[in-house]
Motif scaffolding. Structure first.
Motif, PDB file in Angstrom:
ATOM      1  N   VAL A   1       0.814  -1.223   0.000  1.00 14.13           N
ATOM      2  CA  VAL A   1       0.000   0.000   0.000  1.00 14.13           C
ATOM      3  C   VAL A   1       0.845   1.268   0.000  1.00 14.13           C
ATOM      4  N   LEU A   2       2.159   1.156   0.127  1.00 11.95           N
ATOM      5  CA  LEU A   2       2.999   2.341   0.035  1.00 11.95           C
ATOM      6  C   LEU A   2       2.827   3.006  -1.328  1.00 11.95           C
ATOM      7  N   PHE A   3       2.715   4.343  -1.312  1.00 10.45           N
ATOM      8  CA  PHE A   3       2.600   5.168  -2.524  1.00 10.45           C
ATOM      9  C   PHE A   3       1.291   4.930  -3.274  1.00 10.45           C
ATOM     10  N   THR A   4       0.348   4.273  -2.643  1.00 10.93           N
ATOM     11  CA  THR A   4      -0.957   4.012  -3.254  1.00 10.93           C
ATOM     12  C   THR A   4      -2.025   4.846  -2.547  1.00 10.93           C
ATOM     13  N   PRO A   5      -2.856   5.586  -3.284  1.00  8.69           N
ATOM     14  CA  PRO A   5      -3.949   6.326  -2.641  1.00  8.69           C
ATOM     15  C   PRO A   5      -4.931   5.357  -1.993  1.00  8.69           C
ATOM     16  N   LEU A   6      -5.258   5.624  -0.746  1.00  6.29           N
ATOM     17  CA  LEU A   6      -6.080   4.710   0.047  1.00  6.29           C
ATOM     18  C   LEU A   6      -7.315   5.408   0.580  1.00  6.29           C
ATOM     19  N   LEU A   7      -8.259   4.600   1.005  1.00 11.96           N
ATOM     20  CA  LEU A   7      -9.374   5.046   1.844  1.00 11.96           C
ATOM     21  C   LEU A   7      -9.301   4.217   3.119  1.00 11.96           C
ATOM     22  N   ILE A   8      -9.275   4.890   4.264  1.00  9.48           N
ATOM     23  CA  ILE A   8      -9.160   4.166   5.532  1.00  9.48           C
ATOM     24  C   ILE A   8     -10.173   4.709   6.540  1.00  9.48           C
ATOM     25  N   SER A   9     -10.479   3.880   7.519  1.00  5.39           N
ATOM     26  CA  SER A   9     -11.251   4.322   8.685  1.00  5.39           C
ATOM     27  C   SER A   9     -10.575   3.761   9.918  1.00  5.39           C
ATOM     28  N   TRP A  10     -10.801   4.397  11.060  1.00  9.69           N
ATOM     29  CA  TRP A  10     -10.168   3.941  12.300  1.00  9.69           C
ATOM     30  C   TRP A  10     -11.028   4.312  13.502  1.00  9.69           C
ATOM     31  N   SER A  11     -10.694   3.719  14.621  1.00  7.98           N
ATOM     32  CA  SER A  11     -11.419   3.996  15.856  1.00  7.98           C
ATOM     33  C   SER A  11     -10.455   3.938  17.029  1.00  7.98           C
ATOM     34  N   GLY A  12     -10.908   4.476  18.170  1.00 10.28           N
ATOM     35  CA  GLY A  12     -10.094   4.429  19.375  1.00 10.28           C
ATOM     36  C   GLY A  12      -9.878   5.803  19.971  1.00 10.28           C
ATOM     37  N   ARG A  13      -9.042   5.843  21.009  1.00 10.87           N
ATOM     38  CA  ARG A  13      -8.733   7.087  21.696  1.00 10.87           C
ATOM     39  C   ARG A  13      -7.234   7.191  21.921  1.00 10.87           C
ATOM     40  N   GLY A  14      -6.775   8.386  22.287  1.00  9.47           N
ATOM     41  CA  GLY A  14      -5.364   8.581  22.568  1.00  9.47           C
ATOM     42  C   GLY A  14      -4.567   8.843  21.304  1.00  9.47           C
ATOM     43  N   GLU A  15      -3.337   8.344  21.260  1.00  8.23           N
ATOM     44  CA  GLU A  15      -2.446   8.603  20.133  1.00  8.23           C
ATOM     45  C   GLU A  15      -2.287   7.405  19.209  1.00  8.23           C
ATOM     46  N   LEU A  16      -2.763   6.235  19.635  1.00  6.15           N
ATOM     47  CA  LEU A  16      -2.653   5.035  18.806  1.00  6.15           C
ATOM     48  C   LEU A  16      -4.046   4.456  18.595  1.00  6.15           C
ATOM     49  N   PHE A  17      -4.480   4.437  17.321  1.00  2.00           N
ATOM     50  CA  PHE A  17      -5.824   3.992  16.996  1.00  2.00           C
ATOM     51  C   PHE A  17      -5.791   2.604  16.363  1.00  2.00           C
ATOM     52  N   THR A  18      -6.965   2.064  16.100  1.00  4.83           N
ATOM     53  CA  THR A  18      -7.084   0.774  15.426  1.00  4.83           C
ATOM     54  C   THR A  18      -7.652   0.996  14.035  1.00  4.83           C
ATOM     55  N   LEU A  19      -6.935   0.520  13.033  1.00  4.64           N
ATOM     56  CA  LEU A  19      -7.405   0.617  11.652  1.00  4.64           C
ATOM     57  C   LEU A  19      -8.565  -0.356  11.480  1.00  4.64           C
ATOM     58  N   THR A  20      -9.706   0.152  11.072  1.00  2.00           N
ATOM     59  CA  THR A  20     -10.886  -0.705  10.929  1.00  2.00           C
ATOM     60  C   THR A  20     -11.199  -1.041   9.476  1.00  2.00           C
ATOM     61  N   HIS A  21     -10.651  -0.266   8.544  1.00  2.00           N
ATOM     62  CA  HIS A  21     -10.892  -0.557   7.125  1.00  2.00           C
ATOM     63  C   HIS A  21      -9.787   0.095   6.306  1.00  2.00           C
ATOM     64  N   ILE A  22      -9.373  -0.600   5.235  1.00  2.03           N
ATOM     65  CA  ILE A  22      -8.393  -0.041   4.315  1.00  2.03           C
ATOM     66  C   ILE A  22      -8.655  -0.606   2.924  1.00  2.03           C
ATOM     67  N   GLU A  23      -8.666   0.276   1.921  1.00  2.00           N
ATOM     68  CA  GLU A  23      -8.855  -0.152   0.536  1.00  2.00           C
ATOM     69  C   GLU A  23      -8.159   0.839  -0.383  1.00  2.00           C
ATOM     70  N   ALA A  24      -7.771   0.379  -1.569  1.00  2.00           N
ATOM     71  CA  ALA A  24      -7.193   1.272  -2.565  1.00  2.00           C
ATOM     72  C   ALA A  24      -8.266   2.214  -3.081  1.00  2.00           C
ATOM     73  N   GLU A  25      -7.895   3.457  -3.301  1.00  2.00           N
ATOM     74  CA  GLU A  25      -8.842   4.460  -3.782  1.00  2.00           C
ATOM     75  C   GLU A  25      -8.878   4.457  -5.308  1.00  2.00           C
ATOM     76  N   GLY A  26      -9.215   3.313  -5.875  1.00  2.00           N
ATOM     77  CA  GLY A  26      -9.426   3.218  -7.315  1.00  2.00           C
ATOM     78  C   GLY A  26      -8.196   3.382  -8.169  1.00  2.00           C
ATOM     79  N   ALA A  27      -7.003   3.263  -7.597  1.00  2.00           N
ATOM     80  CA  ALA A  27      -5.781   3.409  -8.396  1.00  2.00           C
ATOM     81  C   ALA A  27      -4.816   2.297  -8.051  1.00  2.00           C
ATOM     82  N   ALA A  28      -4.059   1.885  -9.017  1.00  2.00           N
ATOM     83  CA  ALA A  28      -3.090   0.814  -8.805  1.00  2.00           C
ATOM     84  C   ALA A  28      -1.893   1.331  -8.025  1.00  2.00           C
ATOM     85  N   HIS A  29      -1.142   0.392  -7.459  1.00  2.00           N
ATOM     86  CA  HIS A  29       0.102   0.721  -6.791  1.00  2.00           C
ATOM     87  C   HIS A  29       1.024   1.435  -7.762  1.00  2.00           C
TER      88      HIS A  29
END
Length: 234
Positions: free
Chosen positions: A49-77
Motif C-alpha cells: 500500500v505504500l505510494f498508493t492512494p487509500l481510503l481508511i477508517s479507524w477507531s479508538g482514543r489517545g495517540e494510537l488507533f485501530t485501523l478498521t478498514h483499508i482499501e485502494a482508492e481506485g488506483a493501482a500501486h
C-alpha cells in the motif's frame, strides 16, 4: 472515536506483536495518524500500500488507533524509480517535518501530486524532489527566502554570492565557499521554480537543500538518504 472513510497514504509501518503493524498514515483532515493494522504482516503489510492512494477508517482514543478498514482508492500501486527510495525519502520528510495530528490538505495534495509525477517521469526526479522540499518547508512554517536579501528590500541577484541563514535569510558576501549555505544567487532563484531549473544549478540546489533540511532535523540523518548514498557508492 470512530472516523469514517478518509483519503490516506501510508508513510511507514513497523512490526507490532506477532502479526500486526503500526502504520503511520497521512490524511488531509487529520494529519498524521498512528494506527494498529491487525494481521497485516500475514498479508505483506504496508509493502503493498505504500505510494498508493487509500481510503481508511479507524477507531479508538489517545495517540494510537485501530485501523478498521483499508482499501485502494481506485488506483493501482505506483512503482517509483530507484526501488522506491525516492518515495521513502518523501515519506521520511513528511514524518520528520509535519506535526502529528495537524490537518493539512495542502501537504496531502503536495505529496499526492509529487508521488504521481515521480511514477510517471523518472527523468524529473531531482527537480520533483527539490519542489517537494521547498513546498513542504513552506507548508510546515520553514519557508525559504528566495526573492529578497535579509533586509527584505534588495532583490537577489543572479550573479551574486550569498550566505544563507535559516533564521534570517540570505546575505550577500564577497566570495564563494565550499560551505553548504554559501550559494550563488542563481541557485536561490532556481529554487523558486524547481521544475524548470537550469541543469547547471542542480548540484548546488541539492547541496543547499540538504543543508537547510538538516538544520530543521537537528542534524539527525535521514535513513533514506543514507540508503541512497550506499546504493550510489556500490
Amino acid at each position: 472515536m470512530k472516523v469514517q472513510l478518509q483519503p490516506a497514504y501510508c508513510m511507514h509501518a513497523r512490526s507490532y506483536r506477532e502479526s500486526s503493524q503500526i502504520v503511520e498514515m497521512l490524511t488531509p483532515a487529520h494529519g498524521l495518524v498512528s494506527c494498529v493494522h491487525r494481521g497485516s504482516r500475514k498479508r505483506n503489510g504496508a509493502s503493498r500500500v505504500l505510494f498508493t492512494p487509500l481510503l481508511i477508517s479507524w477507531s479508538g482514543r489517545g495517540e494510537l488507533f485501530t485501523l478498521t478498514h483499508i482499501e485502494a482508492e481506485g488506483a493501482a500501486h505506483i512503482d517509483l524509480p530507484g526501488t522506491s527510495i525516492f518515495g521513502m525519502y518523501l515519506n521520511e520528510l513528511v514524518l520528520r517535518l509535519t506535526p502529528k495530528s495537524s490537518p493539512s490538505r495542502e501537504i496531502f495534495n503536495l505529496y499526492r501530486s509529487v508521488v504521481i509525477a515521480l511514477g510517471e517521469n523518472t527523468k524529473k526526479c531531482a527537480r520533483l524532489l527539490r519542489l517537494f522540499e521547498v513546498e513542504l518547508l513552506e507548508l510546515t512554517g520553514h519557508g525559504l527566502s528566495l526573492d529578497k536579501e535579509v533586509d527584505h528590500e534588495t532583490d537577489i541577484q543572479h550573479d551574486g554570492i550569498y550566505r544563507y541563514d535559516v533564521n534570517s535569510g540570505p546575505v550577500r558576501v564577497g566570495k564563494a565557499s565550499s560551505a553548504w549555505n554559501v550559494v550563488q544567487g542563481a541557485t536561490l532563484i532556481a529554487l523558486r521554480s524547481p521544475l524548470t531549473m537550469d541543469p547547471a544549478c542542480m548540484d548546488e540546489t541539492k547541496k543547499f537543500m540538504r543543508g537547510v533540511i538538516s538544520c530543521y532535523l537537528d542534524s539527525r540523518p535521514l535513513r533514506s538518504r543514507e540508503i541512497l548514498q550506499y546504493l550510489q557508492a556500490s
